[in-house]
Design an enzyme around this catalytic site. Structure first.
Site, PDB file in Angstrom:
ATOM      1  N   GLU A 109       4.954  -9.211 -10.127  1.00  0.00           N
ATOM      2  CA  GLU A 109       6.283  -8.887  -9.602  1.00  0.00           C
ATOM      3  C   GLU A 109       6.295  -8.495  -8.130  1.00  0.00           C
ATOM      4  O   GLU A 109       6.601  -7.344  -7.785  1.00  0.00           O
ATOM      5  CB  GLU A 109       6.910  -7.758 -10.425  1.00  0.00           C
ATOM      6  CG  GLU A 109       7.044  -8.077 -11.902  1.00  0.00           C
ATOM      7  CD  GLU A 109       7.841  -7.026 -12.653  1.00  0.00           C
ATOM      8  OE1 GLU A 109       8.144  -5.976 -12.076  1.00  0.00           O
ATOM      9  OE2 GLU A 109       8.170  -7.260 -13.831  1.00  0.00           O
ATOM     10  N   GLU A 166       5.969 -10.358 -19.749  1.00  0.00           N
ATOM     11  CA  GLU A 166       6.511  -9.045 -20.145  1.00  0.00           C
ATOM     12  C   GLU A 166       7.910  -9.248 -20.696  1.00  0.00           C
ATOM     13  O   GLU A 166       8.701 -10.013 -20.139  1.00  0.00           O
ATOM     14  CB  GLU A 166       6.633  -8.074 -18.955  1.00  0.00           C
ATOM     15  CG  GLU A 166       5.331  -7.556 -18.428  1.00  0.00           C
ATOM     16  CD  GLU A 166       5.506  -6.581 -17.257  1.00  0.00           C
ATOM     17  OE1 GLU A 166       6.571  -5.930 -17.145  1.00  0.00           O
ATOM     18  OE2 GLU A 166       4.568  -6.503 -16.446  1.00  0.00           O
TER      19      GLU A 166
HETATM   20  C1  BGC Z   1       6.685  -3.800 -14.667  1.00  0.00           C
HETATM   21  C2  BGC Z   1       6.122  -2.709 -15.537  1.00  0.00           C
HETATM   22  C3  BGC Z   1       7.221  -1.731 -15.901  1.00  0.00           C
HETATM   23  C4  BGC Z   1       8.281  -2.483 -16.679  1.00  0.00           C
HETATM   24  C5  BGC Z   1       9.442  -1.643 -17.137  1.00  0.00           C
HETATM   25  C6  BGC Z   1       8.049  -4.272 -15.053  1.00  0.00           C
HETATM   26  O1  BGC Z   1       8.846  -4.349 -13.917  1.00  0.00           O
HETATM   27  O2  BGC Z   1       5.778  -4.842 -14.497  1.00  0.00           O
HETATM   28  O3  BGC Z   1       5.074  -2.096 -14.877  1.00  0.00           O
HETATM   29  O4  BGC Z   1       6.770  -0.624 -16.604  1.00  0.00           O
HETATM   30  O5  BGC Z   1       8.805  -3.516 -15.888  1.00  0.00           O
HETATM   31  O6  BGC Z   1      10.144  -1.118 -16.067  1.00  0.00           O
END
Ligand code: BGC
Length: 449
Positions: free
Chosen positions: A163, A348
């Site tokens: 990111e 994610e």
């Molecule tokens: C990130 C994580 C973060 C998650 C929730 C993502 O932007 O890669 O490190 O904890 O979102 O905010």
């Protein structure tokens, strides 16, 4: 369900959010270590000093992953454990931690996906300007090469950056994340150097590595709030800033035209040789997806003149993000149409909710998270059905952990962590996800019909 049989079902974490022991065994401080120890920057004064104590409890955590049936685990390497000063001498004890972790994952049949940079820059490099110093592309490529040489035999999927948008927006434009700058002139430079570092690391990989390397971006589709031309233009700016600022140069070789409009005099004229460095062939793209935005023109919203409009009928998570799974399908279709055939992974996806307390039987019924995961996995499946080459899905996160400047106040884990005792308790969402994995998604088809 038509999910490929080799689909990679996994979970993700990041070094600073879970490891603890940030200075152990000769590690150097990172910008996050500094940031959390600066009073007032992190909610409740929380730090990553202990976090999930994963640095010491990693073996138990791998056993837990196996118990859940994960096929993949995405984690990040702390640069300053490997090179305490960011450059120079390698700290072999720090490196050994990740070697042991990778070995244990492989012994348990879990494929490692290794992210080289998840926001924890060595503090020593921040002292030299951090992401504002153009030299950082070489620093990063050198560090990446150390990792490739030691682990490319076992690790088949590498990620350069996690990111870059968050690094630049949170770290250099709005300042809520380390290193906490708030400067319109710095943000484009940080973004550009992140991209150059990505390009340089991919080049290093082509020289050293034999498997696959990619980039992870967070995508948040922007939907116009109305057909008013001001809203349409605001939506395009927001989309360029968040969704195209990194992918366009990395894959197409040029920045979106809206960037100059957004940053005005702070947007430099970048040299062509930089764009050539940035545009490297990647083997896959990782997409982190959490929410969408319905966007409206707002002259006071700095610097985009755009803001998100709250949707009355929607559910919002504890981080204030709208739950809207169809946008994940849209995003995947959009990536394919704009950037072409490239293998995709959801690297994610997940949600923070207030979890109910542990029941007398010992369970945690996090029904909202179960719903969230179900809807989003179905949305991924829909994209696959419509021809998008999605090869894996990683839940954020395996464990409740340090949610950056929000401290431990937000829980994203499918496994509950009691931060007093360090006890891990799989939540209902973990049990649900285990069944999804074991059935390769077919239980969702059955549930949907
Ligand atoms: C990130 C994580 C973060 C998650 C929730 C993502 O932007 O890669 O490190 O904890 O979102 O905010």
């Amino acid at each position: 369900m038509t999910i490929p049989s080799d689909f990679l079902w996994g979970a993700a974490t990041a070094a600073y959010q879970i490891e603890g022991s940030p200075l152990a065994d000769g590690a150097g401080a990172s910008i996050w270590h500094r940031f959390v120890h600066t009073p007032g920057l992190v909610r409740d004064g929380d730090t990553g000093d202990v976090a999930c104590d994963h640095y010491r409890r990693w073996a138990g955590d791998v056993a837990l992953m196996r118990q859940l049936g994960l096929k993949a685990y995405r984690f990040s390497v702390s640069w300053s454990r490997i090179l305490p000063g960011g450059i120079g001498a390698v700290n072999s004890v720090g490196l050994d931690f990740y070697v042991r972790l990778v070995d244990a994952l492989l012994e348990n049949g879990i494929e490692p996906l290794v992210t080289l940079y998840h926001w924890d820059l060595p503090a020593a490099l921040d002292d030299r300007g951090g992401w504002l110093n153009p030299e950082i592309s070489n620093w990063f490529a050198d560090y990446a090469a150390v990792m490739f040489r030691r682990l490319d035999g076992c690790v088949k999927k590498w990620v350069t950056l996690n990111e870059p948008w968050v690094v630049s927006d949170g770290g250099y434009l709005h300042g809520a994340l380390a290193p906490g700058h708030r400067n319109r002139f710095e943000a484009p430079i940080a973004s550009h150097n992140l991209l150059r570092a990505h390009g340089a690391a991919v080049q290093a990989y082509r020289a050293e590595g034999r498997h696959q390397i990619g980039l992870v971006v967070n995508l948040e589709p922007k939907y116009k709030a109305s057909d008013d031309p001001a809203d349409i233009a605001a939506t395009a700016r927001a989309d360029a800033y968040m969704n195209r600022q990194y992918l366009d140069p990395a894959i197409l070789g040029s920045y979106p035209e809206e960037m100059a409009d957004i940053f005005g005099e702070a947007w430099p004229d970048w040299p062509a040789h930089d764009l050539a460095l940035i545009r490297q062939r990647i083997d896959f793209l990782g997409i982190n997806y959490y929410t969408r935005n319905v966007t409206r023109f707002d002259p006071d919203a700095w610097p985009l003149k755009a803001r998100a409009v709250r949707q009355k009928q929607s559910t919002y998570t504890e981080t204030g993000w709208e739950v809207f799974a169809p946008a994940l399908t849209d995003t995947l279709l959009w990536v394919k149409s704009r950037y072409g055939e490239i293998p995709l992974y959801i690297t994610e996806n997940g949600a923070a909710f207030f979890d109910p307390p542990v029941s007398p039987k010992g369970g945690i019924n996090d029904a909202l998270r179960v719903d969230y995961l179900r809807e989003h996995i179905v949305a991924v499946h829909e994209a696959i059905r419509r021809g998008v080459d999605v090869r894996g899905y990683m839940v954020w996160s395996l464990l409740d952990n340090l949610e950056w400047s929000l401290g431990y106040s937000k829980r994203f884990g499918i496994v509950h962590v009691d931060f007093e005792s360090q006890r891990r308790t799989p939540k209902e969402s973990a049990h649900f996800y285990s069944k999804v994995i074991a059935s390769n998604g077919t239980i969702l088809g059955a549930e949907a019909s």
